[in-house]
Scaffold this active site. Structure first.
Site, mmCIF file in Angstrom:
data_model
loop_
_atom_site.group_PDB
_atom_site.id
_atom_site.type_symbol
_atom_site.label_atom_id
_atom_site.label_comp_id
_atom_site.label_asym_id
_atom_site.label_seq_id
_atom_site.Cartn_x
_atom_site.Cartn_y
_atom_site.Cartn_z
ATOM 1 N N CYS A 337 -13.025 -1.487 16.305
ATOM 2 C CA CYS A 337 -12.559 -2.067 17.261
ATOM 3 C C CYS A 337 -13.207 -2.158 18.608
ATOM 4 C CB CYS A 337 -11.118 -2.001 17.359
ATOM 5 S SG CYS A 337 -10.272 -0.510 17.080
ATOM 6 N N ARG A 366 -15.005 9.871 10.352
ATOM 7 C CA ARG A 366 -13.822 10.640 11.121
ATOM 8 C C ARG A 366 -14.117 12.026 10.495
ATOM 9 N NH1 ARG A 366 -9.023 6.231 10.823
ATOM 10 N NH2 ARG A 366 -10.316 4.551 11.834
ATOM 11 N N GLN A 384 -14.488 0.165 6.242
ATOM 12 C CA GLN A 384 -13.137 -0.538 6.569
ATOM 13 C C GLN A 384 -13.412 -2.007 6.080
ATOM 14 O OE1 GLN A 384 -12.222 0.795 10.440
ATOM 15 N NE2 GLN A 384 -10.272 1.685 9.711
ATOM 16 N N ASP A 386 -12.608 -4.538 7.924
ATOM 17 C CA ASP A 386 -11.674 -4.522 8.955
ATOM 18 C C ASP A 386 -11.961 -5.969 9.749
ATOM 19 O OD1 ASP A 386 -10.473 -3.450 11.184
ATOM 20 O OD2 ASP A 386 -12.258 -2.268 11.914
ATOM 21 N N HIS A 388 -10.754 -8.241 13.191
ATOM 22 C CA HIS A 388 -9.933 -8.399 14.751
ATOM 23 C C HIS A 388 -9.806 -9.751 15.210
ATOM 24 C CE1 HIS A 388 -11.453 -4.175 14.658
ATOM 25 N NE2 HIS A 388 -10.379 -3.909 14.745
ATOM 26 N N LYS A 472 3.471 -3.103 14.085
ATOM 27 C CA LYS A 472 2.746 -3.505 12.883
ATOM 28 C C LYS A 472 3.313 -3.665 11.633
ATOM 29 C CE LYS A 472 2.151 1.634 11.993
ATOM 30 N NZ LYS A 472 1.157 2.739 11.677
ATOM 31 N N HIS A 518 -5.486 -6.172 14.540
ATOM 32 C CA HIS A 518 -6.203 -5.373 13.720
ATOM 33 C C HIS A 518 -5.682 -5.613 12.445
ATOM 34 C CE1 HIS A 518 -7.186 -2.297 17.009
ATOM 35 N NE2 HIS A 518 -6.178 -3.071 17.553
#
Lengths: 648, 648
Positions: A337, A366, A384, A386, A388, A472, A518
């Site tokens: 992000c 991570r 991910q 991912d 945005h 969320k 997200h």
């Protein structure tokens, strides 16, 4: 007399000292037979605990999580009793209920427990269980408790008691067995009709590798033999479907100590599978108006100071990367992000140009402790799916619905039909925990709830579960074995737009803050592939299978024809793989069947002559001979039946 | 008398003390007019240097790199002379020839040189040049040299001389100007017919930012005015094509200080372009039998200890990443090969299964000093189109040829028709510098040379340029402006298979070492896109263009029809982008032309009615109206003309 209120708000009056068991008996004998545990005024109590004041009662049976918990906790007591009966010198430590079953950590001295001994312990367990020993709680002073375990020469329990406060210490007795215990039992051992001790493992006392290694005995128990049998069947099936085992058999991925634990290496077939998943999602995302971007896997520390990640996670993460000169500091990126915010910030935007939807298959890193790592479901580096979305407050509602459509499309295309959603909103009594203005929060929460309703999701609302930066929606899927997995998530964010000073020019010609969404339908490709492997047992849908067709040449003579067929398939975008080894056709078929490839083509004398193919389907067997064109059509038809195009 | 041998091995006799200039004169007046510099017994000498012994002579003209070097070196002297004439208090430091032209670093005190002043210096330069001052070398003792510059109050030259050894110090005089100099000049200043001072920049004395900042004056000079004019035209064109400028204009990529310098962020159009390049290469590689793999962007330190990278590059690289617990150490991956070796090592291999060809678009991170960074050509994170081939020694020959085919296919498809190759082999006199046995080296070198010959490459062989672990083949392409770029490389490696203990079982049932080939046709996607941008000026071939067609709706009324056309294009896999802004069609056309999109479709009243499209081609203008189907065919035809499928 005391007044007891039931969950349906009805009130009844009982004599002081009545028990949850007696209350159940008063309702029906059937309920009394099934009551395992209870809560009184939000405290877990025993079914046999005397109730001494007015209050709210909840009764739990096997169908409730807390009922199971009491059942397995009680089973751990019986396990300990059985172990002491057979190994009088064993030292007990702790033995809790877990998500599925229970365990007890025991110091057996130098003795190693064998498979055969587990059977003997099981026998002793059932022998005790059948005697319907009642579980009885009893308070003890700290001194009494210490004396008991000093006499017993059990340093572990002594250590536990030393950390407890006098006046809070309780024991639980059943038969002649006693154990330090906080409570939460079933009425008596007779409820436990079936038990299986699953395995033993090493475990350090208090989880610290500097301490002595104990033997952890895992078990599971049930109120009916039939339930144990079903559980064990599912357990066996789950073992067969373990994605680590399948990943190895199907040559999808591997790990290397030299590369590093928790860092998957995708082998050719796995990389192809993953690429197919990416292409599938990319195509749908393109239709849905997303744009792909690519960002680096590191970022300057300043980026994470701005985003707040450094302050929040810095210490527990992979540590910073210094440059050999010039004194710069970088971090492995834990999420995409902040990078996407910087991409948004490349130039000014008008409200007419929003929403911007930046998507990236972004690999993030991570740190996880090595003990937490597990195949592809818990790793240190993962990709991910991912994206945005940067939108105006007015667009949030529609964007959220669009994302739900996309998530449902993804789940449907991959055969996950059984799922639940959870909407996480603020705790309205604690406004200080959240950033962003209240009106926006209310709008966003309502938008999520409306969207979930409109899309017909099976969802629950959890107050206080929202992140500090926004509400969320999470999806939990149930796989073919009924196991639940947390998958996709959609998250509203008011925080990063603020921290990165993101703006757009509104119709009023003023600068405004966009809202960020997200979202990741798969969550991570690693985890998703693991779940997909366990869900399908490696029998991927045809459109996804790395190899769709195995071409088996009967002998060397037919290799040339087989090669032609392979070329034909390639030109028709069908993924084939030629097995032209000098092996018997029988062996080739058996191996192809094991590799779970959906189709096989047998290519020998007859086929070369007739210019056709003999088709076998995985787990179905012979389908007959057909022309190349017919086979291509067959594949195309099966693919288009299993996966539709995303329409929005 | 002395004997002089020429490059063609002919011998001539001259009086002792003859000069290269006189020798040239003896051959022809034409040559004498063009001789700029010479080498005598492999030492650079002046055209006017008296030759005092037997030896080999090489004469250099403008057509030789060493001729140009002498020309520009001499020009730097004239520049210094002109500067001192106009700024008597300026202090000279150093002034070398560079690849294209020359510069002089000057301490102007607090004065800043303006554009106008550069013109004046140019004028003075030409005034001196026309006077045909001869360049004359002269030896001086260290003391004389120091005295000269002490008197001149020039601390820079004093510092330079202090670091020189007495007996090696020479000056070069021309006119009344003198400069400390090692030699290598043209006969006289009259050769310089045209000069352009290009720009000034700051430069620290001796490149150390702790020192005083000097003014670097860049210039270029030529023997003919016409050549300068041509050079300046090319220079202007190169500025227009600067990939950093085009990358911004075309919204392909960006950089962010927060993310970190040298770490590109690919914007949607750039990411799409890059993905197209990847797909193109993936398709060709698939045909050529490569398999894609995916590996993480970090590796345990142990991996790089095994590969040798840590020892060799560790100190100058991004520094290690520590874990917050458990004491593990990781490194950002500087190359993909160690990971691919570990993938190979996942299981045993038989010679029948080789070659294995693992390909990965692997993003690697290498530290570069911030001053070295330049757009996409010099970055800190880049994605290699990497692959590693593991083969038997018998397969090396064919594999190498296959790789050349692939590289030529890639260059051809992207319009690089002009390239050279370099084969780098061992220095056979220094066997201790190389690992691997001599027979294998000879075989590999011969295989590369044979392959280069067979494929008709224009190549040179460079002895001693091989890496210690194997010989290689590099490609240099020339772009549309005639600039050379190092691109793809193919490298043979005996080292990593040894270090990672890679094996395969041979037909003799014994374990053998495979040979590894590293190869990357693009080199890196970042660098390649930069070169492609400068080569094409952003006018990408149709198959590669991120947007192939701009759809321009004449007014809001036609938006619906435009959307239909866009859908039609998408269904035909043509990449379109709809401009439905409320702007005039004229403005839309102008902007579309600037964005270099190959085609535009004008969609208004007439087109909506006739269900056709009015087509404009970039830089060509109106092509006429046609049906949607005809337009799709036109695109398909143009694409298939510009890019063929890879056949191997």
């Amino acid at each position: 007399m005391i007044e007891i209120r039931f969950p349906d708000q009805s009130l009844r009056t009982y004599a002081e000292g009545t028990t949850p068991f007696k209350i159940a008996q008063g309702i029906s004998e059937g309920l009394a037979r099934n009551v395992l545990s209870a809560k009184f005024n939000d405290q877990v109590v025993e079914a046999s605990t005397p109730l001494l004041e007015d209050g709210n009662i909840q009764l739990f049976t096997w169908n409730d999580d807390l009922g199971k918990n009491a059942f397995w906790h009680s089973s751990a007591h019986v396990l300990a009793q059985a172990i002491l009966a057979l190994y009088p010198n064993a030292k007990l430590t702790i033995g809790p209920a877990i998500e599925k079953g229970f365990y007890y950590d025991v110091d057996f001295g130098t003795h190693s427990i064998t498979e055969k001994e587990l059977k003997d312990i099981e026998k002793k367990f059932l022998e005790f269980a059948r005697q319907k020993f009642e579980f009885k709680m009893r308070s003890a002073s700290k001194q009494e408790a210490l004396d008991f375990y000093h006499k017993d020469e059990n340093p572990y329990k002594v250590e536990l008691i030393e950390n407890l406060e006098d006046g809070t210490i309780t024991f639980c007795d059943h038969a002649d067995f006693t154990d330090l215990c906080r409570g939460g039992h079933i009425p008596h051992t007779g409820f436990i009709k079936a038990v299986k001790l699953l395995n033993v493992a090493g475990a350090y006392w208090r989880g610290d590798e500097k301490n002595k290694q104990l033997t952890r005995v895992y078990g599971i128990s049930f109120p009916k033999q039939k339930e144990l049998t079903e559980y064990l069947e599912l357990f066996e099936e789950a073992k067969k479907r373990d994605h680590r085992k399948l990943g190895k058999e199907l040559e999808l991925f591997t790990f290397s100590q030299k590369v590093g634990q928790g860092l998957p290496l995708w082998l050719p077939k796995g990389a192809a599978l993953r690429e197919r998943l990416e292409s599938f999602l990319k195509a749908a995302q393109k239709k849905a108006g997303y744009e792909q971007v690519i960002s680096p896997h590191i970022g300057n520390k300043e980026l994470y100071m701005t985003s707040g990640h450094y302050e929040k996670y810095g210490e527990d993460s992979f540590q910073p990367i210094e440059t050999p000169a010039e004194g710069e500091t970088f971090l492995l990126k834990p999420m995409n992000c902040p990078h996407h915010c910087e991409i948004y910030n490349t130039r000014p935007w008008s409200y007419k140009e929003l929403p911007k939807r930046y998507a990236e298959f972004g690999t993030v890193y991570r740190y996880e402790q090595s003990g937490e790592l597990h195949g592809l479901t818990r790793v240190r580096g993962f990709t991910q799916d991912d994206a945005h979305i940067f939108c105006t407050p007015d667009q949030l509602d529609q964007e959220f619905k669009n994302v739900i459509d996309l998530v449902l499309y993804v789940f449907g295309s991959l055969g996950f039909d059984n799922f639940q959603a959870q909407v996480s909103i603020r705790d309205p009594t604690k406004p200080e925990k959240y950033i962003g203005d209240t009106a926006n929060w209310e709008k966003a929460e309502q938008a999520i709830i409306d969207a979930a309703q409109e899309k017909g999701l099976d969802f629950v609302i959890e107050k206080g579960e929202a992140a500090f930066y926004g509400p969320k929606l999470d999806f939990m899927v149930k796989d073919a074995l009924g196991r639940k997995w947390q998958l996709g998530t959609i998250q509203v964010d008011y925080n990063l737009p603020e921290r990165f000073d993101l703006t757009y020019k509104g119709s009023d010609n003023e600068l405004h803050r966009p809202i960020m969404i997200h979202r990741a339908p798969f969550g991570s490709l690693e985890r998703f592939v693991a779940i997909l492997l366990e869900h399908t047992g490696g029998n991927f849908p045809l459109w996804l299978a790395p190899t769709q067709v195995n071409l088996l040449s009967v002998s060397e003579k037919h290799e040339k024809y087989a090669q032609k067929v392979l070329n034909f398939l390639e030109n028709n975008e069908i993924r084939g793989s030629l097995d032209n080894r000098n092996e018997t056709i029988g062996k080739k078929i058996r191996e192809a069947e094991l590799s779970k490839v959906p189709f096989m083509l047998i290519l020998g004398e007859k086929e070369a002559e007739l210019k056709n193919v003999s088709v076998r389907k995985h787990r179905k067997g012979d389908v007959g001979a057909m022309s190349l064109e017919s086979f291509a059509e067959l594949i195309e038809k099966e693919v288009s039946e299993s996966i539709s195009k995303f329409e929005n």
